[in-house]
Scaffold this motif. Sequence first.
Motif, PDB file in Angstrom:
ATOM      1  N   GLU A  10     165.395  94.005  64.505  1.00  0.00           N
ATOM      2  CA  GLU A  10     165.027  95.374  64.847  1.00  0.00           C
ATOM      3  C   GLU A  10     166.099  95.995  65.754  1.00  0.00           C
ATOM      4  O   GLU A  10     166.473  97.159  65.593  1.00  0.00           O
ATOM      5  N   GLN A  11     166.600  95.199  66.670  1.00  0.00           N
ATOM      6  CA  GLN A  11     167.657  95.669  67.566  1.00  0.00           C
ATOM      7  C   GLN A  11     168.946  95.929  66.786  1.00  0.00           C
ATOM      8  O   GLN A  11     169.589  96.979  66.955  1.00  0.00           O
ATOM      9  N   LEU A  12     169.331  95.016  65.906  1.00  0.00           N
ATOM     10  CA  LEU A  12     170.540  95.207  65.100  1.00  0.00           C
ATOM     11  C   LEU A  12     170.412  96.420  64.183  1.00  0.00           C
ATOM     12  O   LEU A  12     171.368  97.173  64.003  1.00  0.00           O
ATOM     13  N   GLU A  13     169.218  96.604  63.637  1.00  0.00           N
ATOM     14  CA  GLU A  13     168.965  97.771  62.793  1.00  0.00           C
ATOM     15  C   GLU A  13     169.180  99.062  63.577  1.00  0.00           C
ATOM     16  O   GLU A  13     169.771 100.020  63.082  1.00  0.00           O
ATOM     17  N   ASP A  14     168.736  99.067  64.817  1.00  0.00           N
ATOM     18  CA  ASP A  14     168.934 100.235  65.669  1.00  0.00           C
ATOM     19  C   ASP A  14     170.419 100.450  65.946  1.00  0.00           C
ATOM     20  O   ASP A  14     170.912 101.577  65.893  1.00  0.00           O
ATOM     21  N   GLU A  73     168.608 104.232  58.940  1.00  0.00           N
ATOM     22  CA  GLU A  73     168.716 104.882  57.634  1.00  0.00           C
ATOM     23  C   GLU A  73     169.664 104.101  56.722  1.00  0.00           C
ATOM     24  O   GLU A  73     169.371 103.902  55.536  1.00  0.00           O
ATOM     25  N   LYS A  74     170.790 103.671  57.270  1.00  0.00           N
ATOM     26  CA  LYS A  74     171.757 102.899  56.483  1.00  0.00           C
ATOM     27  C   LYS A  74     171.146 101.586  56.024  1.00  0.00           C
ATOM     28  O   LYS A  74     171.306 101.187  54.863  1.00  0.00           O
ATOM     29  N   VAL A  75     170.466 100.912  56.936  1.00  0.00           N
ATOM     30  CA  VAL A  75     169.848  99.630  56.603  1.00  0.00           C
ATOM     31  C   VAL A  75     168.754  99.832  55.557  1.00  0.00           C
ATOM     32  O   VAL A  75     168.667  99.072  54.585  1.00  0.00           O
ATOM     33  N   ASP A  76     167.926 100.854  55.731  1.00  0.00           N
ATOM     34  CA  ASP A  76     166.847 101.116  54.779  1.00  0.00           C
ATOM     35  C   ASP A  76     167.389 101.415  53.386  1.00  0.00           C
ATOM     36  O   ASP A  76     166.808 100.977  52.383  1.00  0.00           O
ATOM     37  N   GLU A  77     168.492 102.142  53.320  1.00  0.00           N
ATOM     38  CA  GLU A  77     169.088 102.478  52.029  1.00  0.00           C
ATOM     39  C   GLU A  77     169.522 101.212  51.284  1.00  0.00           C
ATOM     40  O   GLU A  77     169.221 101.033  50.099  1.00  0.00           O
ATOM     41  N   VAL A  78     170.202 100.323  51.979  1.00  0.00           N
ATOM     42  CA  VAL A  78     170.646  99.073  51.354  1.00  0.00           C
ATOM     43  C   VAL A  78     169.444  98.179  51.053  1.00  0.00           C
ATOM     44  O   VAL A  78     169.378  97.539  49.999  1.00  0.00           O
ATOM     45  N   PHE A  79     168.467  98.150  51.970  1.00  0.00           N
ATOM     46  CA  PHE A  79     167.261  97.352  51.757  1.00  0.00           C
ATOM     47  C   PHE A  79     166.558  97.783  50.473  1.00  0.00           C
ATOM     48  O   PHE A  79     166.154  96.940  49.661  1.00  0.00           O
ATOM     49  N   ASP A  80     166.409  99.087  50.278  1.00  0.00           N
ATOM     50  CA  ASP A  80     165.754  99.594  49.069  1.00  0.00           C
ATOM     51  C   ASP A  80     166.502  99.150  47.812  1.00  0.00           C
ATOM     52  O   ASP A  80     165.881  98.753  46.818  1.00  0.00           O
ATOM     53  N   LYS A  81     167.822  99.198  47.851  1.00  0.00           N
ATOM     54  CA  LYS A  81     168.624  98.741  46.698  1.00  0.00           C
ATOM     55  C   LYS A  81     168.386  97.255  46.446  1.00  0.00           C
ATOM     56  O   LYS A  81     168.246  96.829  45.299  1.00  0.00           O
ATOM     57  N   LYS A  82     168.356  96.484  47.512  1.00  0.00           N
ATOM     58  CA  LYS A  82     168.167  95.031  47.389  1.00  0.00           C
ATOM     59  C   LYS A  82     166.789  94.696  46.832  1.00  0.00           C
ATOM     60  O   LYS A  82     166.657  93.814  45.982  1.00  0.00           O
TER      61      LYS A  82
END
Length: 107
Positions: free
Chosen positions: A71-75, A80-89
Amino acid sequence: MDKEERLKIYKQAETLWGLVAQYDQAIEEMGELIVAINKYKRKCLYGEYAQNAKVEANLIEEIADVKMCLEQLEDFMGKEKVDEVFDKKINKLQEEIKEMSKRCKNK
């Protein structure tokens, strides 16, 4: 505690110890999670640690530690960047499951 409060605490940790230390902490916690998973797996599959009730509790603790670090690294990196890649994955995984299911039905 809500996410906004947690993010404030992460910012305090970054200010106190520095960003590099927070990355190092995340690496350390992930290593501890690897060890905890292996011990739990050996307990379940091979009966090692069968009498050790702390193995499961330790795994849960390490998952929580890593969850906090992620959660800290995501922040740090931008949610938004992490969520975009997560959705693709997750979409890629879904497609792979569909493909594998089709192959298995044809056998």
